[in-house]
Design an enzyme around this catalytic site. Structure first.
Site, PDB file in Angstrom:
ATOM      1  N   GLU A  32       0.845  -1.191   0.000  1.00  0.00           N
ATOM      2  CA  GLU A  32       0.000   0.000   0.000  1.00  0.00           C
ATOM      3  C   GLU A  32       0.883   1.245   0.000  1.00  0.00           C
ATOM      4  O   GLU A  32       1.833   1.350   0.777  1.00  0.00           O
ATOM      5  CB  GLU A  32      -0.912   0.016   1.226  1.00  0.00           C
ATOM      6  CG  GLU A  32      -1.932  -1.103   1.237  1.00  0.00           C
ATOM      7  CD  GLU A  32      -2.892  -0.978   2.407  1.00  0.00           C
ATOM      8  OE1 GLU A  32      -4.038  -0.545   2.193  1.00  0.00           O
ATOM      9  OE2 GLU A  32      -2.477  -1.301   3.530  1.00  0.00           O
ATOM     10  N   ASP A  51      -4.537  -6.438  10.772  1.00  0.00           N
ATOM     11  CA  ASP A  51      -5.373  -5.629   9.884  1.00  0.00           C
ATOM     12  C   ASP A  51      -5.445  -6.193   8.475  1.00  0.00           C
ATOM     13  O   ASP A  51      -6.502  -6.161   7.846  1.00  0.00           O
ATOM     14  CB  ASP A  51      -4.825  -4.197   9.854  1.00  0.00           C
ATOM     15  CG  ASP A  51      -5.658  -3.272   8.981  1.00  0.00           C
ATOM     16  OD1 ASP A  51      -6.893  -3.410   8.976  1.00  0.00           O
ATOM     17  OD2 ASP A  51      -5.065  -2.403   8.312  1.00  0.00           O
ATOM     18  N   HIS A  56      -7.166 -10.564   5.278  1.00  0.00           N
ATOM     19  CA  HIS A  56      -7.248 -10.352   3.835  1.00  0.00           C
ATOM     20  C   HIS A  56      -6.350 -11.312   3.047  1.00  0.00           C
ATOM     21  O   HIS A  56      -6.833 -12.085   2.220  1.00  0.00           O
ATOM     22  CB  HIS A  56      -6.877  -8.903   3.502  1.00  0.00           C
ATOM     23  CG  HIS A  56      -7.016  -8.549   2.055  1.00  0.00           C
ATOM     24  ND1 HIS A  56      -8.182  -8.747   1.353  1.00  0.00           N
ATOM     25  CD2 HIS A  56      -6.134  -8.026   1.168  1.00  0.00           C
ATOM     26  CE1 HIS A  56      -8.023  -8.353   0.099  1.00  0.00           C
ATOM     27  NE2 HIS A  56      -6.781  -7.922  -0.043  1.00  0.00           N
ATOM     28  N   LYS A 142       2.397  -0.605   4.801  1.00  0.00           N
ATOM     29  CA  LYS A 142       2.035   0.784   4.553  1.00  0.00           C
ATOM     30  C   LYS A 142       3.243   1.571   4.050  1.00  0.00           C
ATOM     31  O   LYS A 142       4.385   1.241   4.342  1.00  0.00           O
ATOM     32  CB  LYS A 142       1.519   1.443   5.842  1.00  0.00           C
ATOM     33  CG  LYS A 142       0.329   0.755   6.485  1.00  0.00           C
ATOM     34  CD  LYS A 142      -0.925   0.958   5.677  1.00  0.00           C
ATOM     35  CE  LYS A 142      -2.142   0.410   6.440  1.00  0.00           C
ATOM     36  NZ  LYS A 142      -3.382   0.505   5.634  1.00  0.00           N
TER      37      LYS A 142
END
Length: 291
Positions: A32, A51, A56, A142
């Site tokens: 990301e 997360d 996912h 991230k």
């Protein structure tokens, strides 16, 4: 009729090679580009592993490794995916890299003593007949160099190479792969070796690409979350995990939650900590060419 027969032959051929005899490794990569975007209160309590990885990327692994269901109804799909989850070995913390982008501690609301990770890469294995011995490499984080959803399946090298490769191409290590890119609307790329148009016999990497945007109209296409919301409204649970699967995934995750390795720093906009290449050796991370 001829088109139908050709389609059946293609499906049978993929079914024959979708296993440990032909696939050497699988990568599920969800980098990301964004940072935590001011959500320190939420992110400090979860981190990237809770997360993204468990909720996912584990789901993507379930779909890519599942056996063909008897039918395409929700119960059959989830039953086969649950079998994959039951066959997962628990996470080995020694085969995990936890990272954090270098200015995370400066984010508003972040505890200066925080051990929260913004990147996780790990290796998982599945103990079943189809996938035993095939490493599955998962990575998400991230503030990385790009935002993508990519699955890469690497195919085994032949036991004897008849054709020479240029030294640079051999070092690159990217030969026969199937790359599934979920970037809306998505592509499927087959990467293989082809002969260069020159007098001598020498191979070089080449790609053939199926592009959804070029093949289908996007007038009525739904984005990922739009599809999930519609399925929820219709009561279609095909893309959702049942309680048994969820509980098993947290069992698989428990060793890492109990004994996480220390976080390693990485620069904003990079591909993560310097130790990432070592995790997948002798293979290489499939890095998207563009964001």
């Amino acid at each position: 009729m001829r088109r139908g027969r050709r389609s059946s032959r293609v499906v049978r051929r993929w079914a024959e090679i979708w296993n440990r005899d032909h696939i050497s490794h699988v990568q599920i990569d969800v980098p990301e580009h964004i940072d935590i975007q001011g959500r320190a209160h939420f992110f400090e309590g979860t981190g990237t592993f809770r997360d993204m990885i468990v909720t996912h990327l584990f789901q993507l692994l379930g779909f890519i490794a599942t056996e063909p269901p008897a039918t395409l109804d929700a119960n059959s799909l989830r039953a086969e995916k649950d079998k994959v989850f039951q066959s997962l070995r628990p996470v080995d913390p020694a085969r995990v890299v936890r990272g954090r982008y270098d200015v995370y501690s400066d984010e508003p609301g972040v505890d200066p003593a925080s051990d929260t990770e913004t990147l996780v890469a790990l290796c998982l294995e599945i103990d079943n007949w189809r996938w035993a011995g095939v490493p599955f490499y998962l990575r998400s984080g991230k503030d990385l160099a790009a935002s993508r959803h990519v699955i890469t399946l690497g195919f085994r090298e032949p036991p004897l190479r008849m054709f020479p490769l240029a030294a640079q191409e051999s070092a690159e290590g990217r030969h026969n792969e199937l790359i599934i890119d979920f970037n809306d609307p998505g592509t499927i790329t087959a990467r293989f070796l082809a002969k260069k148009p020159r007098p001598d016999m020498r191979l070089t990497p080449a790609d053939t690409v199926f592009d959804y945007a070029d093949s289908f109209s996007q007038d009525h296409a739904l984005e990922g979350y739009e599809r999930l919301i519609l399925d929820a409204m219709l009561g279609d649970q095909s893309l959702f995990t049942d309680a048994t699967g969820i509980e098993r995934l947290w069992e698989v995750a428990a060793p890492l939650l109990d004994s996480p390795p220390p976080v390693e720093p990485y620069a904003k906009g990079s591909w993560g900590p310097d130790s990432l290449p070592e995790l997948v050796r002798p293979y290489h991370w499939h890095l998207p060419r563009s964001s």
